[in-house]
Enzyme design. Structure first.
Site, PDB file in Angstrom:
ATOM      1  N   ASN A  25       0.854  -1.188   0.000  1.00  0.00           N
ATOM      2  CA  ASN A  25       0.000   0.000   0.000  1.00  0.00           C
ATOM      3  C   ASN A  25       0.887   1.235   0.000  1.00  0.00           C
ATOM      4  O   ASN A  25       1.670   1.435   0.934  1.00  0.00           O
ATOM      5  CB  ASN A  25      -0.900  -0.026   1.246  1.00  0.00           C
ATOM      6  CG  ASN A  25      -1.877   1.142   1.272  1.00  0.00           C
ATOM      7  OD1 ASN A  25      -1.487   2.284   1.018  1.00  0.00           O
ATOM      8  ND2 ASN A  25      -3.130   0.864   1.569  1.00  0.00           N
TER       9      ASN A  25
ATOM     10  N   HIS B 131       1.145   6.218   1.882  1.00  0.00           N
ATOM     11  CA  HIS B 131       1.909   7.192   2.668  1.00  0.00           C
ATOM     12  C   HIS B 131       3.171   7.699   1.993  1.00  0.00           C
ATOM     13  O   HIS B 131       3.812   8.629   2.490  1.00  0.00           O
ATOM     14  CB  HIS B 131       2.126   6.639   4.083  1.00  0.00           C
ATOM     15  CG  HIS B 131       0.805   6.416   4.750  1.00  0.00           C
ATOM     16  ND1 HIS B 131      -0.075   7.447   4.994  1.00  0.00           N
ATOM     17  CD2 HIS B 131       0.173   5.288   5.115  1.00  0.00           C
ATOM     18  CE1 HIS B 131      -1.177   6.947   5.514  1.00  0.00           C
ATOM     19  NE2 HIS B 131      -1.071   5.647   5.583  1.00  0.00           N
TER      20      HIS B 131
ATOM     21  N   ARG C 175      -9.061   8.104  -1.031  1.00  0.00           N
ATOM     22  CA  ARG C 175     -10.019   8.542  -0.019  1.00  0.00           C
ATOM     23  C   ARG C 175     -10.902   9.665  -0.552  1.00  0.00           C
ATOM     24  O   ARG C 175     -10.468  10.440  -1.433  1.00  0.00           O
ATOM     25  CB  ARG C 175      -9.275   9.047   1.229  1.00  0.00           C
ATOM     26  CG  ARG C 175      -8.802   7.948   2.150  1.00  0.00           C
ATOM     27  CD  ARG C 175      -8.095   8.511   3.374  1.00  0.00           C
ATOM     28  NE  ARG C 175      -7.866   7.485   4.379  1.00  0.00           N
ATOM     29  CZ  ARG C 175      -8.702   7.229   5.389  1.00  0.00           C
ATOM     30  NH1 ARG C 175      -9.822   7.909   5.498  1.00  0.00           N
ATOM     31  NH2 ARG C 175      -8.418   6.283   6.261  1.00  0.00           N
TER      32      ARG C 175
ATOM     33  N   ARG D 176      -6.657  12.900   0.989  1.00  0.00           N
ATOM     34  CA  ARG D 176      -5.588  13.398   1.874  1.00  0.00           C
ATOM     35  C   ARG D 176      -4.212  12.898   1.430  1.00  0.00           C
ATOM     36  O   ARG D 176      -3.212  13.488   1.750  1.00  0.00           O
ATOM     37  CB  ARG D 176      -5.863  12.986   3.315  1.00  0.00           C
ATOM     38  CG  ARG D 176      -5.789  11.493   3.522  1.00  0.00           C
ATOM     39  CD  ARG D 176      -6.039  11.112   4.973  1.00  0.00           C
ATOM     40  NE  ARG D 176      -7.415  11.371   5.390  1.00  0.00           N
ATOM     41  CZ  ARG D 176      -7.913  10.939   6.554  1.00  0.00           C
ATOM     42  NH1 ARG D 176      -7.142  10.245   7.381  1.00  0.00           N
ATOM     43  NH2 ARG D 176      -9.165  11.190   6.905  1.00  0.00           N
TER      44      ARG D 176
ATOM     45  N   GLU E  65      -8.431   0.795  -2.970  1.00  0.00           N
ATOM     46  CA  GLU E  65      -9.269   0.862  -1.768  1.00  0.00           C
ATOM     47  C   GLU E  65     -10.179   2.083  -1.905  1.00  0.00           C
ATOM     48  O   GLU E  65      -9.730   3.153  -2.351  1.00  0.00           O
ATOM     49  CB  GLU E  65      -8.412   0.990  -0.513  1.00  0.00           C
ATOM     50  CG  GLU E  65      -7.724  -0.302  -0.164  1.00  0.00           C
ATOM     51  CD  GLU E  65      -6.947  -0.199   1.123  1.00  0.00           C
ATOM     52  OE1 GLU E  65      -6.576   0.898   1.513  1.00  0.00           O
ATOM     53  OE2 GLU E  65      -6.691  -1.245   1.736  1.00  0.00           O
TER      54      GLU E  65
ATOM     55  N   THR F 243      -7.997   4.109   8.870  1.00  0.00           N
ATOM     56  CA  THR F 243      -9.197   3.279   8.936  1.00  0.00           C
ATOM     57  C   THR F 243      -9.372   2.742  10.337  1.00  0.00           C
ATOM     58  O   THR F 243      -8.443   2.157  10.899  1.00  0.00           O
ATOM     59  CB  THR F 243      -9.083   2.116   7.932  1.00  0.00           C
ATOM     60  OG1 THR F 243      -8.928   2.687   6.640  1.00  0.00           O
ATOM     61  CG2 THR F 243     -10.326   1.252   7.948  1.00  0.00           C
TER      62      THR F 243
END
Ligand SMILES: CC(=O)[C@@H](O)[C@H](O)COP(=O)(O)O
Ligand SMILES: NCC(=O)COP(=O)(O)O
Length: 253
Positions: A12, A15, A50, A54, A75, A106
Site C-alpha cells: 500500500n 503514505h 479517499r 488526503r 481501496e 481506517t
C-alpha cells in the site's frame, strides 16, 4: 510437509503520497514507490483513493493503472461516486473500506451486514465491470455472510485491533484477537471466500498471520513506508517478504 498456497504481498503506497503532499510538490512520487516495490517483490499495489484525497489523488490512480505491471487494488469507500470512478479506472480489484473524514486512519471494518441492500448493487456493478471486489471487514462471521449475500468473493480481515494490542504489550487482548483472526480465517474460507488480511502489520505480526493457511494475501503499507525512511523501500519490502516466508514455512511443517 503440507504445501500451502502462495502468500501474496500487496504494498500500500498511500503514505508515499502523504510525504509528497506534506510540501505540495511531486516528490516522492507514489508511482516510483510502486515501481520500486514491484522490483523488490511486491505481488500487487494497493492505493486508497479517499474521499478527502488526503494522500492518493485521482491522477496517482490513473498513472498507477496505466504504468503498473502488477495488479492494482483500489481501496475505496462504497459510495456511488467511488463506484463511478472505479468503473472508469478499471483497477484489477476494489477493496471497499469504511471512511470517516475525521479518522486518522481506517478505524474499523466495513459493516457490510448492516448495509447489504445498499452494497449489493454496487458490488454487482463493480463485478460487471470486471473488477474483483473485496470487503475490508472485522474478523466476524456475520460480515462474511454479508459478503456472500452481496456477491463479494474476497474478504480482507482487519488486523488493526490485534496489531495495536501487540504494539501496546497487551498480551491478553493480543492473544484473544489473534485467536479471533484464526477462527475468522477458517470461517471465511469455509464460506468459499478468498481471505486477505491487513492494517497495522509489521514483520512480526505478518510472520504470525502468514502461518494461517487460509490467508492468501497481505496488504501492508504504513510500516513499509515508515521503515523506508531509514532502510529504503526495497530493503523494507525484502525484510517483510522474508518474515512472510518464515511464517508460511512454519505453517507448512
Ligand atoms: C483499509 C486499510 O486498513 C488501509 O489500507 C487504509 O488505506 C488505511 O487508511 P490510510 O492509508 O489513510 O491510513
Ligand atoms: N488494507 C490494509 C492496507 O492496505 C495497508 O494497511 P497499513 O499497513 O497501512 O496499516
Amino acid at each position: 510437509m503440507t504445501s500451502l498456497p502462495p502468500l501474496r504481498l500487496g504494498v500500500n503506497i498511500d503514505h508515499v503520497a502523504t510525504l509528497r503532499n506534506a510540501r505540495g510538490g511531486r516528490h516522492p512520487d507514489p508511482l516510483r514507490g510502486a515501481e520500486i516495490a514491484v522490483a523488490a517483490g511486491a505481488d500487487g499495489i494497493t492505493a486508497h483513493l479517499r474521499e478527502d484525497r488526503r494522500h492518493i489523488r485521482d491522477d496517482d490512480m490513473a498513472r498507477l493503472k496505466s504504468h503498473l505491471t502488477v495488479p492494482l487494488n483500489m481501496e475505496m469507500a462504497a459510495t456511488p461516486e467511488m463506484v463511478e470512478i472505479a468503473l472508469k479506472l478499471k483497477p484489477h480489484a476494489a477493496c471497499l473500506v469504511p471512511e470517516r473524514r475525521e479518522e486518522r486512519t481506517t478505524e474499523g471494518g466495513l459493516d457490510a451486514a448492516g448495509q447489504v441492500d445498499e452494497l449489493g448493487p454496487r458490488v454487482k456493478a463493480l463485478a460487471a465491470g470486471g473488477i474483483r471486489v473485496s470487503l475490508f471487514v472485522a474478523p466476524d462471521p456475520v460480515q462474511f455472510d454479508a459478503a456472500v449475500a452481496v456477491g463479494a468473493p474476497v474478504v480482507e480481515l482487519h488486523t488493526g485491533t490485534w496489531c495495536e494490542a501487540v504494539a501496546a504489550g497487551d498480551r491478553i487482548l493480543a492473544r484473544a484477537e489473534f485467536e479471533r483472526i484464526v477462527r475468522a480465517a477458517r470461517e471465511a474460507k469455509a464460506r468459499g471466500l478468498e481471505v486477505h488480511a491487513g492494517h497495522g502489520l509489521d514483520p512480526m505480526t505478518a510472520e504470525a498471520i502468514a502461518a494461517l493457511p487460509e490467508v492468501v494475501e497481505l496488504n501492508i503499507g504504513h510500516w513499509l513506508v515508515a521503515e523506508a525512511v531509514f532502510d529504503g523501500l526495497a530493503g523494507a519490502i525484502r525484510r517483510m517478504r522474508a518474515a512472510m516466508q518464515r511464517g508460511r514455512a512454519a505453517a507448512g511443517r
